[in-house]
Design an enzyme around this catalytic site. Structure first.
Site, PDB file in Angstrom:
ATOM      1  N   ALA A  86       0.870  -1.174   0.000  1.00 52.45           N
ATOM      2  CA  ALA A  86       0.000   0.000   0.000  1.00 52.45           C
ATOM      3  C   ALA A  86       0.910   1.227   0.000  1.00 52.45           C
ATOM      4  O   ALA A  86       2.048   1.162   0.475  1.00 52.45           O
ATOM      5  CB  ALA A  86      -0.860  -0.004   1.261  1.00 52.45           C
ATOM      6  N   GLY A 127       0.773  -5.116   0.706  1.00 55.41           N
ATOM      7  CA  GLY A 127      -0.359  -5.230  -0.220  1.00 55.41           C
ATOM      8  C   GLY A 127       0.035  -5.835  -1.562  1.00 55.41           C
ATOM      9  O   GLY A 127      -0.821  -6.389  -2.262  1.00 55.41           O
ATOM     10  N   GLU A 176      -0.012  -9.477  -0.977  1.00 56.86           N
ATOM     11  CA  GLU A 176      -1.438  -9.828  -0.818  1.00 56.86           C
ATOM     12  C   GLU A 176      -2.144  -9.865  -2.171  1.00 56.86           C
ATOM     13  O   GLU A 176      -2.985 -10.736  -2.420  1.00 56.86           O
ATOM     14  CB  GLU A 176      -2.113  -8.814   0.120  1.00 56.86           C
ATOM     15  CG  GLU A 176      -1.606  -8.936   1.547  1.00 56.86           C
ATOM     16  CD  GLU A 176      -2.142  -7.847   2.459  1.00 56.86           C
ATOM     17  OE1 GLU A 176      -1.807  -6.661   2.238  1.00 56.86           O
ATOM     18  OE2 GLU A 176      -2.902  -8.172   3.385  1.00 56.86           O
ATOM     19  N   GLU A 199       4.391  -5.228   7.199  1.00 60.02           N
ATOM     20  CA  GLU A 199       3.518  -4.293   7.927  1.00 60.02           C
ATOM     21  C   GLU A 199       3.918  -4.139   9.384  1.00 60.02           C
ATOM     22  O   GLU A 199       3.779  -3.070   9.963  1.00 60.02           O
ATOM     23  CB  GLU A 199       2.052  -4.760   7.838  1.00 60.02           C
ATOM     24  CG  GLU A 199       1.399  -4.547   6.488  1.00 60.02           C
ATOM     25  CD  GLU A 199       1.589  -5.713   5.524  1.00 60.02           C
ATOM     26  OE1 GLU A 199       2.460  -6.582   5.775  1.00 60.02           O
ATOM     27  OE2 GLU A 199       0.855  -5.755   4.525  1.00 60.02           O
TER      28      GLU A 199
HETATM   29  N1  CO8 Z   1       4.586   3.334  -0.438  1.00 59.17           N
HETATM   30  C1  CO8 Z   1       4.977   4.531  -0.913  1.00 59.17           C
HETATM   31  N2  CO8 Z   1       6.184   4.739  -1.469  1.00 59.17           N
HETATM   32  C2  CO8 Z   1       7.010   3.690  -1.529  1.00 59.17           C
HETATM   33  C3  CO8 Z   1       6.669   2.428  -1.047  1.00 59.17           C
HETATM   34  C4  CO8 Z   1       5.379   2.259  -0.492  1.00 59.17           C
HETATM   35  N3  CO8 Z   1       4.929   1.078  -0.039  1.00 59.17           N
HETATM   36  N4  CO8 Z   1       7.723   1.594  -1.241  1.00 59.17           N
HETATM   37  C5  CO8 Z   1       8.677   2.325  -1.827  1.00 59.17           C
HETATM   38  N5  CO8 Z   1       8.263   3.589  -2.010  1.00 59.17           N
HETATM   39  C6  CO8 Z   1       8.984   4.705  -2.621  1.00 59.17           C
HETATM   40  C7  CO8 Z   1      10.075   5.221  -1.679  1.00 59.17           C
HETATM   41  O1  CO8 Z   1       9.533   6.138  -0.738  1.00 59.17           O
HETATM   42  C8  CO8 Z   1      11.025   5.872  -2.665  1.00 59.17           C
HETATM   43  O2  CO8 Z   1      10.488   7.104  -3.038  1.00 59.17           O
HETATM   44  P1  CO8 Z   1      11.437   8.429  -3.079  1.00 59.17           P
HETATM   45  O3  CO8 Z   1      12.420   8.102  -4.161  1.00 59.17           O
HETATM   46  O4  CO8 Z   1      10.462   9.502  -3.441  1.00 59.17           O
HETATM   47  O5  CO8 Z   1      12.070   8.547  -1.740  1.00 59.17           O
HETATM   48  C9  CO8 Z   1      10.929   4.960  -3.898  1.00 59.17           C
HETATM   49  O6  CO8 Z   1       9.694   4.244  -3.765  1.00 59.17           O
HETATM   50  C10 CO8 Z   1      12.057   3.945  -3.975  1.00 59.17           C
HETATM   51  O7  CO8 Z   1      12.067   3.227  -2.741  1.00 59.17           O
HETATM   52  P2  CO8 Z   1      13.412   3.124  -1.837  1.00 59.17           P
HETATM   53  O8  CO8 Z   1      14.301   4.296  -2.045  1.00 59.17           O
HETATM   54  O9  CO8 Z   1      12.976   2.815  -0.443  1.00 59.17           O
HETATM   55  O10 CO8 Z   1      14.070   1.838  -2.534  1.00 59.17           O
HETATM   56  P3  CO8 Z   1      15.049   0.797  -1.850  1.00 59.17           P
HETATM   57  O11 CO8 Z   1      15.597  -0.036  -2.967  1.00 59.17           O
HETATM   58  O12 CO8 Z   1      16.009   1.466  -0.922  1.00 59.17           O
HETATM   59  O13 CO8 Z   1      14.089  -0.127  -0.927  1.00 59.17           O
HETATM   60  C11 CO8 Z   1      12.118  -1.387  -0.454  1.00 59.17           C
HETATM   61  C12 CO8 Z   1      13.095  -0.889  -1.537  1.00 59.17           C
HETATM   62  C13 CO8 Z   1      12.818  -2.389   0.473  1.00 59.17           C
HETATM   63  C14 CO8 Z   1      10.962  -2.089  -1.172  1.00 59.17           C
HETATM   64  C15 CO8 Z   1      11.619  -0.173   0.376  1.00 59.17           C
HETATM   65  O14 CO8 Z   1      11.142   0.822  -0.538  1.00 59.17           O
HETATM   66  C16 CO8 Z   1      10.491  -0.496   1.308  1.00 59.17           C
HETATM   67  O15 CO8 Z   1      10.731  -1.042   2.381  1.00 59.17           O
HETATM   68  N6  CO8 Z   1       9.236  -0.151   0.933  1.00 59.17           N
HETATM   69  C17 CO8 Z   1       8.098  -0.302   1.790  1.00 59.17           C
HETATM   70  C18 CO8 Z   1       7.626  -1.738   1.816  1.00 59.17           C
HETATM   71  C19 CO8 Z   1       6.473  -1.881   2.791  1.00 59.17           C
HETATM   72  O16 CO8 Z   1       6.600  -1.628   3.975  1.00 59.17           O
HETATM   73  N7  CO8 Z   1       5.317  -2.316   2.272  1.00 59.17           N
HETATM   74  C20 CO8 Z   1       4.141  -2.518   3.067  1.00 59.17           C
HETATM   75  C21 CO8 Z   1       3.286  -1.298   3.087  1.00 59.17           C
HETATM   76  S1  CO8 Z   1       1.913  -1.435   4.194  1.00 59.17           S
HETATM   77  C22 CO8 Z   1       0.791  -2.354   3.342  1.00 59.17           C
HETATM   78  O17 CO8 Z   1       1.029  -2.787   2.251  1.00 59.17           O
HETATM   79  C23 CO8 Z   1      -0.503  -2.591   4.057  1.00 59.17           C
HETATM   80  C24 CO8 Z   1      -1.562  -3.195   3.148  1.00 59.17           C
HETATM   81  C25 CO8 Z   1      -2.915  -3.123   3.789  1.00 59.17           C
HETATM   82  C26 CO8 Z   1      -3.477  -1.738   3.770  1.00 59.17           C
HETATM   83  C27 CO8 Z   1      -4.856  -1.708   4.317  1.00 59.17           C
HETATM   84  C28 CO8 Z   1      -5.644  -0.423   4.221  1.00 59.17           C
HETATM   85  C29 CO8 Z   1      -5.025   0.886   3.901  1.00 59.17           C
END
Ligand code: CO8
Length: 261
Positions: A67, A112, A115, A135
């Protein structure tokens, strides 16, 4: 259909390829993307000329990184449950589609994203794919059916390990866990495999195809309350200080400091 901003939809030989196209945010699912997916899957459902679907992510880095955390950070205890239910409804629609949907996973499939992949009927990965439910690192739990579908696919022990640690698993390990059917060398080989499978299914009797999907889904009907529990718990977590801390820490690119409140 209104102009799609976050998806690319292509149709070839009765197969529809849906690409989530938010590469700069690693294809994270913001609300607009969820709405577009709902609209597109409604049309796919109605279109008798479509016999199968591949869903994938743009670029080489991510299928879907979850998400959109920047939007998620605004969710509260008041709307957390309904936001989770909205995603659950979409993913259930995909799971219940009467034509096969293959997730072609070309990188991170997290939160997500994992999922979404699990709601599809079959998962095929490229060798760079990584799976996880991180999460817990944000002070919440999965809200789009992850606690239910991961447990069904990999079993309770491994599901709890992945959900509680937030650890990722690579493509080969995901195959051993039965999270994916095949691991292919690269994106091209992965897409070829997905199209090969759908190419076979599209020649079969459509009514039987739909009823097989229906019948296999019915194996899990008794788990339906679990989705409600998950959505309720997701809403509760959205009311905690730890959730605010977890999402802010991600946005500020630092480690969270959870306090249990
Ligand atoms: N949401 C928004 N932006 C994201 C997300 C995300 N999930 N993942 C990555 N990005 C963005 C980063 O902020 C970054 O943006 P910017 O360049 O503007 O800073 C860009 O994508 C590139 O990401 P990174 O620089 O972090 O890239 P890395 O190679 O260093 O890391 C990762 C890659 C490991 C994938 C890292 O980006 C990460 O940990 N992302 C988040 C993963 C995460 O926690 N996902 C779970 C989210 S919660 C969820 O999915 C809940 C679902 C249920 C929701 C229910 C109702 C709302």
């Amino acid at each position: 259909m209104e102009q799609l901003k976050n998806l690319i939809v292509e149709k070839k030989d009765e197969i529809c390829i849906v690409t989530i196209n938010r590469e700069s945010a690693l294809n994270a699912l913001n609300d607009a993307t969820l709405n577009e997916l709902s609209e597109v899957f409604e049309q796919i459902d109605d279109d008798k000329t479509i016999k199968g679907v591949v869903i994938t992510g743009a670029g080489d880095k991510a299928f879907v990184a979850g998400a959109d955390i920047k939007e998620l950070a605004q969710v509260t205890e008041v709307n957390g449950r309904s936001m989770a239910e909205k995603g659950q409804e979409l993913f259930e629609r995909i799971e219940r589609l009467s034509k096969p949907v293959i997730a072609a996973i070309n990188g991170f499939a997290l939160g997500g994203g994992c999922e979404l992949a699990m709601a599809c009927h079959i998962r095929i990965a490229s060798k760079s794919a990584q799976f996880g439910q991180p999460e817990i690192n944000l002070g919440i739990l999965p809200g789009y059916g992850g606690t239910q579908r991961l447990t069904r696919l990999v079993g309770k022990g491994k599901a709890l390990e992945l959900l509680l640690t937030g650890d990722m698993v690579g493509a080969e390990d995901a195959k051993k866990l039965r999270l994916v059917n095949y691991v292919l060398e690269d994106r091209a080989a992965m897409m070829d495999k997905a199209l090969e499978i759908l190419g076979k299914v599209r020649q079969k009797a459509p009514i039987a195809v739909g009823l097989i999907i229906d019948s296999v889904n019915a194996v899990h009907t008794s788990g339906e309350n679990g989705f409600q529990t998950e959505a309720n718990s997701f809403g509760r977590c959205c009311g905690t200080q730890d959730f605010i801390e977890g999402t802010q820490a991600f946005i500020e690119k630092r480690k969270p400091n959870f306090k249990g409140e």
